[in-house]
Design a protein around this motif. Structure first.
Motif, PDB file in Angstrom:
ATOM      1  N   UNK A 111       0.841  -1.189   0.000  1.00  0.00           N
ATOM      2  CA  UNK A 111       0.000   0.000   0.000  1.00  0.00           C
ATOM      3  C   UNK A 111       0.878   1.242   0.000  1.00  0.00           C
ATOM      4  N   UNK A 112       0.333   2.328  -0.502  1.00  0.00           N
ATOM      5  CA  UNK A 112       1.081   3.582  -0.570  1.00  0.00           C
ATOM      6  C   UNK A 112       0.672   4.483   0.582  1.00  0.00           C
ATOM      7  N   UNK A 113       1.669   4.989   1.287  1.00  0.00           N
ATOM      8  CA  UNK A 113       1.428   5.920   2.394  1.00  0.00           C
ATOM      9  C   UNK A 113       1.548   7.357   1.882  1.00  0.00           C
ATOM     10  N   UNK A 114       0.954   8.271   2.622  1.00  0.00           N
ATOM     11  CA  UNK A 114       1.006   9.685   2.239  1.00  0.00           C
ATOM     12  C   UNK A 114       2.345  10.327   2.572  1.00  0.00           C
ATOM     13  N   UNK A 115       3.056   9.752   3.561  1.00  0.00           N
ATOM     14  CA  UNK A 115       4.334  10.343   3.970  1.00  0.00           C
ATOM     15  C   UNK A 115       5.274   9.263   4.493  1.00  0.00           C
ATOM     16  N   UNK A 116       6.525   9.652   4.669  1.00  0.00           N
ATOM     17  CA  UNK A 116       7.527   8.719   5.156  1.00  0.00           C
ATOM     18  C   UNK A 116       8.609   9.450   5.935  1.00  0.00           C
ATOM     19  N   UNK A 117       9.440   8.677   6.621  1.00  0.00           N
ATOM     20  CA  UNK A 117      10.511   9.243   7.429  1.00  0.00           C
ATOM     21  C   UNK A 117      11.849   8.760   6.879  1.00  0.00           C
ATOM     22  N   UNK A 118      12.750   9.711   6.667  1.00  0.00           N
ATOM     23  CA  UNK A 118      14.077   9.453   6.135  1.00  0.00           C
ATOM     24  C   UNK A 118      15.091  10.043   7.098  1.00  0.00           C
ATOM     25  N   UNK A 119      16.157   9.302   7.385  1.00  0.00           N
ATOM     26  CA  UNK A 119      17.223   9.813   8.264  1.00  0.00           C
ATOM     27  C   UNK A 119      18.400  10.250   7.406  1.00  0.00           C
ATOM     28  N   UNK A 158      27.882   8.714  -1.190  1.00  0.00           N
ATOM     29  CA  UNK A 158      28.345  10.093  -1.108  1.00  0.00           C
ATOM     30  C   UNK A 158      29.409  10.201  -0.034  1.00  0.00           C
ATOM     31  N   UNK A 159      30.427  11.033  -0.279  1.00  0.00           N
ATOM     32  CA  UNK A 159      31.530  11.135   0.659  1.00  0.00           C
ATOM     33  C   UNK A 159      31.154  11.867   1.943  1.00  0.00           C
ATOM     34  N   UNK A 160      30.117  12.694   1.918  1.00  0.00           N
ATOM     35  CA  UNK A 160      29.779  13.478   3.099  1.00  0.00           C
ATOM     36  C   UNK A 160      28.488  13.036   3.783  1.00  0.00           C
ATOM     37  N   UNK A 161      27.507  12.554   3.029  1.00  0.00           N
ATOM     38  CA  UNK A 161      26.185  12.282   3.588  1.00  0.00           C
ATOM     39  C   UNK A 161      25.809  10.810   3.505  1.00  0.00           C
ATOM     40  N   UNK A 162      25.045  10.363   4.492  1.00  0.00           N
ATOM     41  CA  UNK A 162      24.379   9.063   4.472  1.00  0.00           C
ATOM     42  C   UNK A 162      22.881   9.312   4.601  1.00  0.00           C
ATOM     43  N   UNK A 163      22.095   8.510   3.895  1.00  0.00           N
ATOM     44  CA  UNK A 163      20.633   8.623   3.949  1.00  0.00           C
ATOM     45  C   UNK A 163      20.059   7.226   4.110  1.00  0.00           C
ATOM     46  N   UNK A 164      19.083   7.073   5.034  1.00  0.00           N
ATOM     47  CA  UNK A 164      18.401   5.803   5.256  1.00  0.00           C
ATOM     48  C   UNK A 164      16.899   6.015   5.184  1.00  0.00           C
ATOM     49  N   UNK A 165      16.214   5.045   4.628  1.00  0.00           N
ATOM     50  CA  UNK A 165      14.745   4.997   4.706  1.00  0.00           C
ATOM     51  C   UNK A 165      14.394   4.383   6.046  1.00  0.00           C
ATOM     52  N   UNK A 166      13.509   5.022   6.818  1.00  0.00           N
ATOM     53  CA  UNK A 166      13.140   4.497   8.127  1.00  0.00           C
ATOM     54  C   UNK A 166      11.773   3.819   8.128  1.00  0.00           C
ATOM     55  N   UNK A 167      10.727   4.576   7.785  1.00  0.00           N
ATOM     56  CA  UNK A 167       9.371   4.013   7.862  1.00  0.00           C
ATOM     57  C   UNK A 167       8.388   4.883   7.089  1.00  0.00           C
ATOM     58  N   UNK A 168       7.245   4.279   6.809  1.00  0.00           N
ATOM     59  CA  UNK A 168       6.130   5.017   6.229  1.00  0.00           C
ATOM     60  C   UNK A 168       5.202   5.442   7.371  1.00  0.00           C
ATOM     61  N   UNK A 169       4.543   6.544   7.202  1.00  0.00           N
ATOM     62  CA  UNK A 169       3.560   7.001   8.186  1.00  0.00           C
ATOM     63  C   UNK A 169       2.188   6.669   7.613  1.00  0.00           C
ATOM     64  N   UNK A 170       1.473   5.777   8.300  1.00  0.00           N
ATOM     65  CA  UNK A 170       0.212   5.257   7.761  1.00  0.00           C
ATOM     66  C   UNK A 170      -1.013   5.959   8.301  1.00  0.00           C
ATOM     67  N   UNK A 171      -0.891   6.753   9.338  1.00  0.00           N
ATOM     68  CA  UNK A 171      -2.099   7.414   9.875  1.00  0.00           C
ATOM     69  C   UNK A 171      -1.952   8.901   9.900  1.00  0.00           C
TER      70      UNK A 171
END
Length: 150
Positions: free
Chosen positions: A54-62, A137-150
């Motif tokens: 299912x597709x969520x309206x938003x998500x959290x990225x670190x 990337x030499x300076x940044x790291x990015x991770x997918x954390x979770x979807x916000x379902x509500x």
């Protein structure tokens, strides 16, 4: 006392090995034909199960700035862009398994560094396997954390 003749014999043996190997080639076709009769076909096993995402309206990225040590969790709506330092992260879509909303998040994002036209990353990241498709990337790291379902 006896070392010199032993070393000479070993050296002569090593020098003769390549010549011995070239004289007698091995015929693998006879060996393989003998093995074909011993092969037993396996029954097919179904290993893939299908799940509905299912597709969520938003998500959290670190996002982590490895140079300064700054870390931020960006909560983004689909199509929204957040930033940390010179990095711009745009969340395209966040999907999650129907049977497990708190489970694995699949986040499609586009990441730009500074004002460069070409993104440094564009694709899907999986929360449970961050190294599978990571930002390089030499300076940044990015991770997918979770979807916000509500």
């Amino acid at each position: 006392m006896f070392k010199a003749p032993i070393y000479a014999s070993i050296a002569a043996l090593f020098l003769a090995l390549p010549a011995l190997a070239q004289d007698d080639p091995i015929d693998l076709t006879e060996l393989l034909q003998g093995l074909e009769s011993d092969v037993v076909p396996l029954e097919p096993v179904q290993t893939q199960r299908s799940e509905i995402a299912l597709t969520a309206e938003s998500g959290v990225v670190r996002v982590l700035d490895k140079l300064t040590g700054d870390r931020i969790d960006l909560t983004l709506q689909s199509g929204e862009t957040g930033h940390l330092g010179f990095l711009l992260v745009t969340l395209n879509e966040c999907r999650y398994p129907e049977n497990n909303p708190a489970g694995d998040a699949f986040i499609s994002m586009r990441i730009h560094y500074r004002d460069e036209a070409a993104p440094v990353f564009s694709g899907w990241m999986i929360a449970s396997s961050p190294a599978l498709n990571a930002l390089d990337h030499q300076r940044y790291d990015v991770w997918a954390l979770r979807c916000i379902t509500s």
